[in-house]
Design a protein around this motif. Structure first.
Motif, PDB file in Angstrom:
ATOM      1  N   PRO A  33      41.860  31.168  30.055  1.00 22.61           N
ATOM      2  CA  PRO A  33      41.194  32.364  29.523  1.00 22.61           C
ATOM      3  C   PRO A  33      41.640  33.663  30.194  1.00 22.61           C
ATOM      4  CG  PRO A  33      39.608  30.593  29.830  1.00 22.61           C
ATOM      5  CD  PRO A  33      40.888  30.141  30.468  1.00 22.61           C
ATOM      6  N   SER A  34      41.987  33.598  31.483  1.00 25.03           N
ATOM      7  CA  SER A  34      42.376  34.821  32.192  1.00 25.03           C
ATOM      8  C   SER A  34      43.710  35.365  31.704  1.00 25.03           C
ATOM      9  CB  SER A  34      42.461  34.548  33.697  1.00 25.03           C
ATOM     10  OG  SER A  34      43.477  33.592  33.981  1.00 25.03           O
ATOM     11  N   HIS A  35      44.446  34.552  30.952  1.00 26.18           N
ATOM     12  CA  HIS A  35      45.742  34.989  30.453  1.00 26.18           C
ATOM     13  C   HIS A  35      45.731  35.195  28.939  1.00 26.18           C
ATOM     14  CE1 HIS A  35      46.871  34.121  34.480  1.00 26.18           C
ATOM     15  NE2 HIS A  35      48.177  34.225  34.262  1.00 26.18           N
ATOM     16  N   LEU A  36      44.531  35.340  28.386  1.00 28.93           N
ATOM     17  CA  LEU A  36      44.375  35.726  26.986  1.00 28.93           C
ATOM     18  C   LEU A  36      43.741  37.118  26.947  1.00 28.93           C
ATOM     19  CD1 LEU A  36      43.236  32.272  25.542  1.00 28.93           C
ATOM     20  CD2 LEU A  36      45.491  33.335  25.387  1.00 28.93           C
ATOM     21  N   LEU A  37      43.095  37.475  25.845  1.00 29.36           N
ATOM     22  CA  LEU A  37      42.577  38.839  25.731  1.00 29.36           C
ATOM     23  C   LEU A  37      41.104  38.891  25.340  1.00 29.36           C
ATOM     24  CD1 LEU A  37      45.799  38.993  25.072  1.00 29.36           C
ATOM     25  CD2 LEU A  37      45.242  41.234  24.150  1.00 29.36           C
ATOM     26  N   ASP A  38      40.387  37.794  25.496  1.00 28.91           N
ATOM     27  CA  ASP A  38      38.991  37.755  25.080  1.00 28.91           C
ATOM     28  C   ASP A  38      38.089  38.108  26.262  1.00 28.91           C
ATOM     29  OD1 ASP A  38      36.446  37.194  24.144  1.00 28.91           O
ATOM     30  OD2 ASP A  38      37.069  35.426  23.030  1.00 28.91           O
ATOM     31  N   GLY A  39      37.496  39.299  26.214  1.00 25.34           N
ATOM     32  CA  GLY A  39      36.645  39.759  27.299  1.00 25.34           C
ATOM     33  C   GLY A  39      35.346  39.006  27.431  1.00 25.34           C
ATOM     34  N   THR A  40      34.984  38.210  26.423  1.00 24.48           N
ATOM     35  CA  THR A  40      33.762  37.401  26.539  1.00 24.48           C
ATOM     36  C   THR A  40      34.014  36.119  27.324  1.00 24.48           C
ATOM     37  OG1 THR A  40      34.175  36.203  24.465  1.00 24.48           O
ATOM     38  CG2 THR A  40      32.975  38.292  24.315  1.00 24.48           C
ATOM     39  N   LEU A  41      35.290  35.739  27.471  1.00 19.14           N
ATOM     40  CA  LEU A  41      35.630  34.533  28.220  1.00 19.14           C
ATOM     41  C   LEU A  41      36.092  34.848  29.638  1.00 19.14           C
ATOM     42  CD1 LEU A  41      37.599  32.517  25.491  1.00 19.14           C
ATOM     43  CD2 LEU A  41      35.202  32.306  26.126  1.00 19.14           C
ATOM     44  N   HIS A  42      36.539  36.069  29.862  1.00 14.59           N
ATOM     45  CA  HIS A  42      37.019  36.456  31.189  1.00 14.59           C
ATOM     46  C   HIS A  42      36.625  37.909  31.449  1.00 14.59           C
ATOM     47  CE1 HIS A  42      39.506  35.999  34.760  1.00 14.59           C
ATOM     48  NE2 HIS A  42      40.034  37.194  34.513  1.00 14.59           N
ATOM     49  N   ASP A  43      36.127  38.170  32.625  1.00  9.18           N
ATOM     50  CA  ASP A  43      35.622  39.505  32.977  1.00  9.18           C
ATOM     51  C   ASP A  43      36.778  40.416  33.388  1.00  9.18           C
ATOM     52  OD1 ASP A  43      34.128  41.690  33.621  1.00  9.18           O
ATOM     53  OD2 ASP A  43      33.310  40.854  35.483  1.00  9.18           O
ATOM     54  N   PHE A  44      37.492  40.945  32.406  1.00  9.47           N
ATOM     55  CA  PHE A  44      38.596  41.849  32.696  1.00  9.47           C
ATOM     56  C   PHE A  44      38.086  43.174  33.272  1.00  9.47           C
ATOM     57  CE2 PHE A  44      40.369  39.122  29.333  1.00  9.47           C
ATOM     58  CZ  PHE A  44      41.535  38.715  29.937  1.00  9.47           C
ATOM     59  N   LYS A  45      36.963  43.679  32.752  1.00  9.60           N
ATOM     60  CA  LYS A  45      36.452  44.972  33.194  1.00  9.60           C
ATOM     61  C   LYS A  45      36.035  44.948  34.659  1.00  9.60           C
ATOM     62  CE  LYS A  45      34.851  46.638  28.685  1.00  9.60           C
ATOM     63  NZ  LYS A  45      33.697  47.111  27.886  1.00  9.60           N
ATOM     64  N   GLY A  46      35.476  43.836  35.087  1.00 10.95           N
ATOM     65  CA  GLY A  46      35.001  43.751  36.465  1.00 10.95           C
ATOM     66  C   GLY A  46      36.013  43.178  37.439  1.00 10.95           C
ATOM     67  N   LEU A  47      37.259  43.042  37.005  1.00 18.20           N
ATOM     68  CA  LEU A  47      38.281  42.401  37.827  1.00 18.20           C
ATOM     69  C   LEU A  47      38.639  43.259  39.048  1.00 18.20           C
ATOM     70  CD1 LEU A  47      39.907  39.752  37.531  1.00 18.20           C
ATOM     71  CD2 LEU A  47      41.754  41.109  36.553  1.00 18.20           C
ATOM     72  N   LYS A  48      38.638  42.647  40.239  1.00 17.43           N
ATOM     73  CA  LYS A  48      38.989  43.312  41.484  1.00 17.43           C
ATOM     74  C   LYS A  48      39.951  42.427  42.266  1.00 17.43           C
ATOM     75  CE  LYS A  48      35.838  46.546  40.758  1.00 17.43           C
ATOM     76  NZ  LYS A  48      36.202  47.933  40.394  1.00 17.43           N
ATOM     77  N   PRO A  49      40.802  43.001  43.104  1.00 15.70           N
ATOM     78  CA  PRO A  49      41.661  42.168  43.953  1.00 15.70           C
ATOM     79  C   PRO A  49      40.830  41.359  44.941  1.00 15.70           C
ATOM     80  CG  PRO A  49      41.804  44.479  44.600  1.00 15.70           C
ATOM     81  CD  PRO A  49      41.032  44.442  43.321  1.00 15.70           C
ATOM     82  N   THR A  50      41.229  40.108  45.154  1.00 13.13           N
ATOM     83  CA  THR A  50      40.481  39.219  46.045  1.00 13.13           C
ATOM     84  C   THR A  50      41.144  39.056  47.402  1.00 13.13           C
ATOM     85  OG1 THR A  50      41.659  37.245  45.277  1.00 13.13           O
ATOM     86  CG2 THR A  50      39.695  37.905  44.036  1.00 13.13           C
ATOM     87  N   GLY A  51      42.438  39.358  47.457  1.00 11.16           N
ATOM     88  CA  GLY A  51      43.156  39.158  48.714  1.00 11.16           C
ATOM     89  C   GLY A  51      43.520  37.707  48.960  1.00 11.16           C
ATOM     90  N   VAL A  52      43.216  36.843  47.986  1.00  7.26           N
ATOM     91  CA  VAL A  52      43.493  35.410  48.116  1.00  7.26           C
ATOM     92  C   VAL A  52      44.558  35.027  47.094  1.00  7.26           C
ATOM     93  CG1 VAL A  52      42.537  33.076  47.991  1.00  7.26           C
ATOM     94  CG2 VAL A  52      41.133  34.965  48.866  1.00  7.26           C
ATOM     95  N   ALA A  53      45.619  34.393  47.566  1.00  6.72           N
ATOM     96  CA  ALA A  53      46.685  33.973  46.651  1.00  6.72           C
ATOM     97  C   ALA A  53      46.176  32.906  45.690  1.00  6.72           C
ATOM     98  CB  ALA A  53      47.868  33.440  47.447  1.00  6.72           C
TER      99      ALA A  53
END
Length: 312
Positions: A266-286
């Motif tokens: 889901p993170s590599h598609l475009l559906d904002g209901t399946l993945h929180d693109f708006k709230g996405l922040k860097p995690t610092g974790v690979a």
């Protein structure tokens, strides 16, 4: 005369000897096909928990190769399954002109499986409502669905089994993409739209070409699906032909497409209901799921010879 007789005997013996290996080959291939069908149907049942202890499964029979094959394989699995479940075959006779109403009752009567024939003249309703020349499948399907849900209640069925196979699922995916702008297909198991029934597709993993071969081997009395005359130019037919052409040119493509339905990111598609693109922040974790934005995409694709090659 005796010499001629002996010569004829020798010729017949030679022909019989030549035919024996061919018969053995056919028997081996048929046995492998049966094992594959049982394995794939059994795998789907287990993967999606389709049939449970004590279930009464209503097997919807249309008279086509798919529903015959589904009933046939479920009967085989019923004998060896670690759980107990019942089968009841159901056919909806919609009173289409030319429908051979004797075929299914005669066939089902020989199987020993309990069956029910539901007689409902939906054909008259559809032809009265739908303008001549237009596709009748949508209304016909809705009427059929409502009737089968009612019959399932009356028969005490806990599951409704439909005969859709792997190729049907892929066709539906492409149809929804091309004409419905949705990434959606037929699920192997779902709750019906009235919220009261569980619908299953035990042949979700089965390739259509295997069902064609099985129908030929078992000599099912196939009833044509175009009795209403509205099937010829359906988009589904065109998409099915496209998939078959792809499979000829690129063996393995269909398998890859079907596997993709079970490997969704889901993170590599475009559906904002399946993945929180708006709230996405860097995690610092690979993460392996992270985007490799500056790397060229590479894919392992089947070559025309059936060998895997890397396409960049």
């Amino acid at each position: 005369m005796s010499a001629v007789w002996t010569e004829s005997e020798n010729t017949a013996a030679t022909a019989s000897a030549d035919a024996a290996p061919q018969r053995l080959k056919i028997e081996r291939e048929t046995h492998k096909l049966e094992k594959r069908l049982c394995r794939e149907v059994g795998r789907a049942i287990v993967d999606f928990n389709m049939i449970e202890e004590g279930d009464r499964v209503m097997v919807c029979m249309s008279g086509g190769k798919d529903s015959y094959g589904m009933l046939d394989i479920l009967m085989k699995l019923q004998q060896r399954a670690p759980i107990r479940f019942e089968l009841i075959a159901v056919n909806l006779d919609q009173k289409q002109p030319g429908f051979p109403e004797h075929v299914l009752p005669e066939y089902l009567g020989k199987t020993g499986v309990p069956f029910h024939i539901e007689n409902q003249d939906t054909y008259s309703i559809v032809t009265r409502v739908i303008e001549e020349g237009k596709t009748t499948c949508g209304l016909c399907s809705r009427l059929r669905r409502g009737i089968l849900y009612r019959v399932a209640d009356e028969l005490g069925a806990t599951k409704i089994a439909l005969g859709h196979h792997r190729d049907d699922i892929l066709q539906t995916l492409l149809l929804n993409m091309f004409f419905g702008a949705k990434m959606k297909t037929m699920p192997p198991k779902l709750v019906s739209d009235d919220g009261r029934h569980v619908v299953i597709r035990p042949m979700a993993y089965v390739a259509e070409k295997d069902l064609v071969r099985w129908a030929q081997h078992r000599e099912f009395p196939i009833i044509p699906c175009n009795l209403c005359g509205s099937q010829e130019n359906l988009q589904r037919v065109q998409v099915g032909e496209m998939l078959r052409e792809w499979e000829k040119k690129f063996p393995g493509r269909i398998e890859n497409m079907f596997s993709a339905l079970q490997n969704v990111v889901p993170s590599h598609l475009l559906d904002g209901t399946l993945h929180d693109f708006k709230g996405l922040k860097p995690t610092g974790v690979a993460s392996e799921q992270g985007d490799k934005a500056f790397d060229p995409e590479s894919f392992v694709a089947p070559s025309p010879a059936g060998l895997n090659i890397v396409a960049v």
